[in-house]
Design a protein around this motif. Structure first.
Motif, PDB file in Angstrom:
ATOM      1  N   ASP A  95      11.481  14.640  -4.162  1.00 43.26           N
ATOM      2  CA  ASP A  95      11.368  13.642  -5.234  1.00 43.26           C
ATOM      3  C   ASP A  95      11.707  12.230  -4.778  1.00 43.26           C
ATOM      4  OD1 ASP A  95      10.503  15.580  -6.938  1.00 43.26           O
ATOM      5  OD2 ASP A  95      12.477  16.023  -7.748  1.00 43.26           O
ATOM      6  N   GLU A  96      12.757  12.101  -3.937  1.00 39.67           N
ATOM      7  CA  GLU A  96      13.134  10.733  -3.530  1.00 39.67           C
ATOM      8  C   GLU A  96      12.043  10.088  -2.671  1.00 39.67           C
ATOM      9  OE1 GLU A  96      15.346  13.246  -0.334  1.00 39.67           O
ATOM     10  OE2 GLU A  96      14.366  13.543  -2.272  1.00 39.67           O
ATOM     11  N   TYR A  97      11.339  10.923  -1.867  1.00 40.73           N
ATOM     12  CA  TYR A  97      10.265  10.359  -1.034  1.00 40.73           C
ATOM     13  C   TYR A  97       9.011  10.087  -1.856  1.00 40.73           C
ATOM     14  CZ  TYR A  97      12.970  10.842   3.193  1.00 40.73           C
ATOM     15  OH  TYR A  97      13.944  10.686   4.155  1.00 40.73           O
ATOM     16  N   ILE A  98       8.765  10.924  -2.865  1.00 39.97           N
ATOM     17  CA  ILE A  98       7.627  10.662  -3.756  1.00 39.97           C
ATOM     18  C   ILE A  98       7.835   9.317  -4.466  1.00 39.97           C
ATOM     19  CG2 ILE A  98       6.531  11.429  -5.917  1.00 39.97           C
ATOM     20  CD1 ILE A  98       6.649  14.288  -4.766  1.00 39.97           C
ATOM     21  N   GLU A  99       9.071   9.059  -4.889  1.00 40.54           N
ATOM     22  CA  GLU A  99       9.369   7.773  -5.536  1.00 40.54           C
ATOM     23  C   GLU A  99       9.204   6.609  -4.554  1.00 40.54           C
ATOM     24  OE1 GLU A  99       9.706   7.168  -8.786  1.00 40.54           O
ATOM     25  OE2 GLU A  99       9.238   9.307  -8.909  1.00 40.54           O
ATOM     26  N   LYS A 100       9.667   6.830  -3.302  1.00 37.62           N
ATOM     27  CA  LYS A 100       9.539   5.772  -2.279  1.00 37.62           C
ATOM     28  C   LYS A 100       8.063   5.440  -2.030  1.00 37.62           C
ATOM     29  CE  LYS A 100      11.955   5.247   1.545  1.00 37.62           C
ATOM     30  NZ  LYS A 100      12.679   5.442   2.811  1.00 37.62           N
ATOM     31  N   ILE A 101       7.226   6.500  -1.952  1.00 43.44           N
ATOM     32  CA  ILE A 101       5.791   6.285  -1.707  1.00 43.44           C
ATOM     33  C   ILE A 101       5.160   5.563  -2.905  1.00 43.44           C
ATOM     34  CG2 ILE A 101       3.557   7.454  -1.409  1.00 43.44           C
ATOM     35  CD1 ILE A 101       5.184   9.626   0.208  1.00 43.44           C
ATOM     36  N   LYS A 102       5.569   5.944  -4.117  1.00 42.88           N
ATOM     37  CA  LYS A 102       5.060   5.249  -5.316  1.00 42.88           C
ATOM     38  C   LYS A 102       5.418   3.765  -5.262  1.00 42.88           C
ATOM     39  CE  LYS A 102       4.697   9.047  -8.603  1.00 42.88           C
ATOM     40  NZ  LYS A 102       5.407   9.856  -9.604  1.00 42.88           N
ATOM     41  N   GLY A 103       6.551   3.483  -4.612  1.00 43.36           N
ATOM     42  CA  GLY A 103       6.998   2.091  -4.465  1.00 43.36           C
ATOM     43  C   GLY A 103       6.335   1.379  -3.296  1.00 43.36           C
ATOM     44  N   GLY A 104       5.426   2.081  -2.593  1.00 44.52           N
ATOM     45  CA  GLY A 104       4.664   1.424  -1.526  1.00 44.52           C
ATOM     46  C   GLY A 104       5.071   1.792  -0.106  1.00 44.52           C
ATOM     47  N   TRP A 105       6.037   2.700   0.056  1.00 40.30           N
ATOM     48  CA  TRP A 105       6.487   3.071   1.420  1.00 40.30           C
ATOM     49  C   TRP A 105       5.528   4.099   2.031  1.00 40.30           C
ATOM     50  CZ3 TRP A 105       8.376   7.842   3.435  1.00 40.30           C
ATOM     51  CH2 TRP A 105       8.983   7.752   4.705  1.00 40.30           C
ATOM     52  N   THR A 106       4.941   3.755   3.175  1.00 37.51           N
ATOM     53  CA  THR A 106       4.051   4.714   3.865  1.00 37.51           C
ATOM     54  C   THR A 106       4.281   4.632   5.376  1.00 37.51           C
ATOM     55  OG1 THR A 106       2.290   3.056   3.909  1.00 37.51           O
ATOM     56  CG2 THR A 106       2.194   4.692   2.130  1.00 37.51           C
ATOM     57  N   ASP A 107       5.514   4.448   5.785  1.00 32.42           N
ATOM     58  CA  ASP A 107       5.810   4.239   7.209  1.00 32.42           C
ATOM     59  C   ASP A 107       5.878   5.564   7.981  1.00 32.42           C
ATOM     60  OD1 ASP A 107       6.422   2.983   9.577  1.00 32.42           O
ATOM     61  OD2 ASP A 107       8.572   2.888   9.160  1.00 32.42           O
ATOM     62  N   VAL A 108       4.824   6.376   7.856  1.00 30.48           N
ATOM     63  CA  VAL A 108       4.746   7.648   8.581  1.00 30.48           C
ATOM     64  C   VAL A 108       3.317   7.837   9.094  1.00 30.48           C
ATOM     65  CG1 VAL A 108       6.621   8.841   7.354  1.00 30.48           C
ATOM     66  CG2 VAL A 108       4.306   8.930   6.437  1.00 30.48           C
ATOM     67  N   ASP A 109       3.143   8.758  10.040  1.00 28.63           N
ATOM     68  CA  ASP A 109       1.813   9.029  10.596  1.00 28.63           C
ATOM     69  C   ASP A 109       1.192  10.293  10.020  1.00 28.63           C
ATOM     70  OD1 ASP A 109       1.718   6.873  12.671  1.00 28.63           O
ATOM     71  OD2 ASP A 109       3.522   7.912  13.337  1.00 28.63           O
ATOM     72  N   VAL A 110       2.055  11.249   9.641  1.00 24.86           N
ATOM     73  CA  VAL A 110       1.564  12.537   9.129  1.00 24.86           C
ATOM     74  C   VAL A 110       2.471  12.969   7.979  1.00 24.86           C
ATOM     75  CG1 VAL A 110       1.077  14.964   9.697  1.00 24.86           C
ATOM     76  CG2 VAL A 110       0.833  13.222  11.468  1.00 24.86           C
ATOM     77  N   ILE A 111       1.862  13.492   6.914  1.00 23.02           N
ATOM     78  CA  ILE A 111       2.646  14.071   5.806  1.00 23.02           C
ATOM     79  C   ILE A 111       2.257  15.535   5.676  1.00 23.02           C
ATOM     80  CG2 ILE A 111       3.148  14.023   3.334  1.00 23.02           C
ATOM     81  CD1 ILE A 111       2.569  11.012   3.365  1.00 23.02           C
ATOM     82  N   ILE A 112       3.279  16.378   5.676  1.00 23.49           N
ATOM     83  CA  ILE A 112       3.067  17.829   5.557  1.00 23.49           C
ATOM     84  C   ILE A 112       3.737  18.288   4.269  1.00 23.49           C
ATOM     85  CG2 ILE A 112       3.732  20.068   6.574  1.00 23.49           C
ATOM     86  CD1 ILE A 112       3.591  18.447   9.336  1.00 23.49           C
ATOM     87  N   LYS A 161      -4.001   7.972  -4.683  1.00 21.95           N
ATOM     88  CA  LYS A 161      -4.522   6.590  -4.579  1.00 21.95           C
ATOM     89  C   LYS A 161      -3.829   5.820  -3.456  1.00 21.95           C
ATOM     90  CE  LYS A 161      -6.450   5.539  -9.101  1.00 21.95           C
ATOM     91  NZ  LYS A 161      -5.902   6.255 -10.247  1.00 21.95           N
ATOM     92  N   ILE A 162      -2.569   6.177  -3.181  1.00 23.38           N
ATOM     93  CA  ILE A 162      -1.822   5.474  -2.121  1.00 23.38           C
ATOM     94  C   ILE A 162      -2.095   6.123  -0.762  1.00 23.38           C
ATOM     95  CG2 ILE A 162       0.493   4.795  -1.310  1.00 23.38           C
ATOM     96  CD1 ILE A 162       1.385   5.104  -4.314  1.00 23.38           C
ATOM     97  N   LEU A 163      -2.036   7.458  -0.734  1.00 22.33           N
ATOM     98  CA  LEU A 163      -2.147   8.161   0.553  1.00 22.33           C
ATOM     99  C   LEU A 163      -3.587   8.316   1.034  1.00 22.33           C
ATOM    100  CD1 LEU A 163       0.498  11.012   0.052  1.00 22.33           C
ATOM    101  CD2 LEU A 163       0.813   8.756   1.090  1.00 22.33           C
ATOM    102  N   GLY A 164      -4.519   8.497   0.099  1.00 15.09           N
ATOM    103  CA  GLY A 164      -5.924   8.728   0.470  1.00 15.09           C
ATOM    104  C   GLY A 164      -6.502   7.652   1.382  1.00 15.09           C
ATOM    105  N   PRO A 165      -6.451   6.366   0.940  1.00 16.59           N
ATOM    106  CA  PRO A 165      -7.039   5.301   1.770  1.00 16.59           C
ATOM    107  C   PRO A 165      -6.372   5.167   3.146  1.00 16.59           C
ATOM    108  CG  PRO A 165      -6.557   4.513  -0.458  1.00 16.59           C
ATOM    109  CD  PRO A 165      -5.938   5.866  -0.331  1.00 16.59           C
ATOM    110  N   ARG A 166      -5.124   5.633   3.278  1.00 19.18           N
ATOM    111  CA  ARG A 166      -4.422   5.514   4.558  1.00 19.18           C
ATOM    112  C   ARG A 166      -4.591   6.758   5.437  1.00 19.18           C
ATOM    113  NH1 ARG A 166      -1.767   2.746   0.768  1.00 19.18           N
ATOM    114  NH2 ARG A 166      -0.894   0.705   1.298  1.00 19.18           N
ATOM    115  N   GLY A 167      -5.381   7.725   4.936  1.00 21.30           N
ATOM    116  CA  GLY A 167      -5.601   8.946   5.721  1.00 21.30           C
ATOM    117  C   GLY A 167      -4.365   9.817   5.822  1.00 21.30           C
ATOM    118  N   LEU A 168      -3.459   9.687   4.840  1.00 22.68           N
ATOM    119  CA  LEU A 168      -2.185  10.429   4.899  1.00 22.68           C
ATOM    120  C   LEU A 168      -2.121  11.595   3.915  1.00 22.68           C
ATOM    121  CD1 LEU A 168       0.359   7.448   5.148  1.00 22.68           C
ATOM    122  CD2 LEU A 168      -0.110   9.150   6.925  1.00 22.68           C
TER     123      LEU A 168
END
Length: 231
Positions: free
Chosen positions: A98-115, A129-136
């Protein structure tokens, strides 16, 4: 700028644009002509005789490079608490939910792969909408939505790459860095190219592999003899 032009001229002079090079010669040559001051990436571009607009001719897949990519991938695992230890033990950089989902909603995408895992996908789906365009965006087809999160982390860290044919019928894939030994680059490139060969769609007619070029960042392309990578 003149310095760069001189280097490029020297590099071009070493490549015979009319020659098809065997794979091992091409990797030795790409190391020889790379003139960047940083450790450049080495890529292959494969032009396929497919029509990517047709679903039955779409070529996509993933491959684990025998010697890794030379790049350090930052991996986030979105999982339930019972899977956190497994993810951390496998080397994930970030583990939680949950804390990372909130961070991503806030614009954080400083990773290369999400599993992630199937039970968590409804929550992760809202991030499309956030992860799709970044290929994540995690995807079961590429092994990033799985119950085996530890295995997926190890693969991502160990040089697993995904590829797919673009609208022009070309697959672009990284196969390592210029600093790699030539034989390691050859192994990595062969793994990618043979995987592409195995994925030939039944609907593809005529010549499947039209051309293969290898290049490093800013180097001229070296054309590879397709027969040198046959299965």
């Amino acid at each position: 700028m003149t310095h760069l032009t001189k280097n490029r001229k020297e590099a071009l002079a070493k490549v015979d644009s009319n020659k098809l090079y065997p794979l091992d010669e091409a990797t030795a040559l790409v190391k020889n002509i790379s003139y960047t001051k940083f450790d450049a990436s080495v890529d292959v571009d494969v032009r396929l005789g497919v029509d990517p607009r047709k679903a039955n001719q779409m070529v996509r897949g993933s491959v684990t490079l025998p010697h890794g990519t030379g790049k350090t991938f930052k991996v986030l695992v979105l999982c339930t608490p019972d899977k956190e230890d497994e993810a951390k033990a496998a080397g994930a950089d970030y583990v939680g939910l949950d804390e990372y989902i909130e961070k991503i909603k806030g614009g954080w995408t400083d990773v290369d792969v999400i599993i992630t895992m199937p039970s968590v996908m409804p929550k992760v789906g809202s991030l499309g909408k956030i992860l799709g365009p970044r290929g994540l965006m995690p995807n079961p087809k590429t092994g990033t939505v799985t119950m085996e999160v530890g295995k997926a982390v190890k693969e991502a860290k160990g040089g697993k790459i995904d590829f797919k044919v673009d609208k022009f019928g070309i697959i672009h894939s990284m196969v390592g860095k210029v600093s790699f030994d030539a034989d390691k680059l050859t192994d990595n490139a062969r793994e990618v190219l043979q995987t592409i060969l195995k994925l030939k769609p039944a609907a593809a007619k005529g010549t499947y592999i039209k051309s293969i070029y290898m290049s490093s960042t800013m180097s001229p392309g070296i054309q590879i003899e397709p027969k040198s990578i046959s299965l």
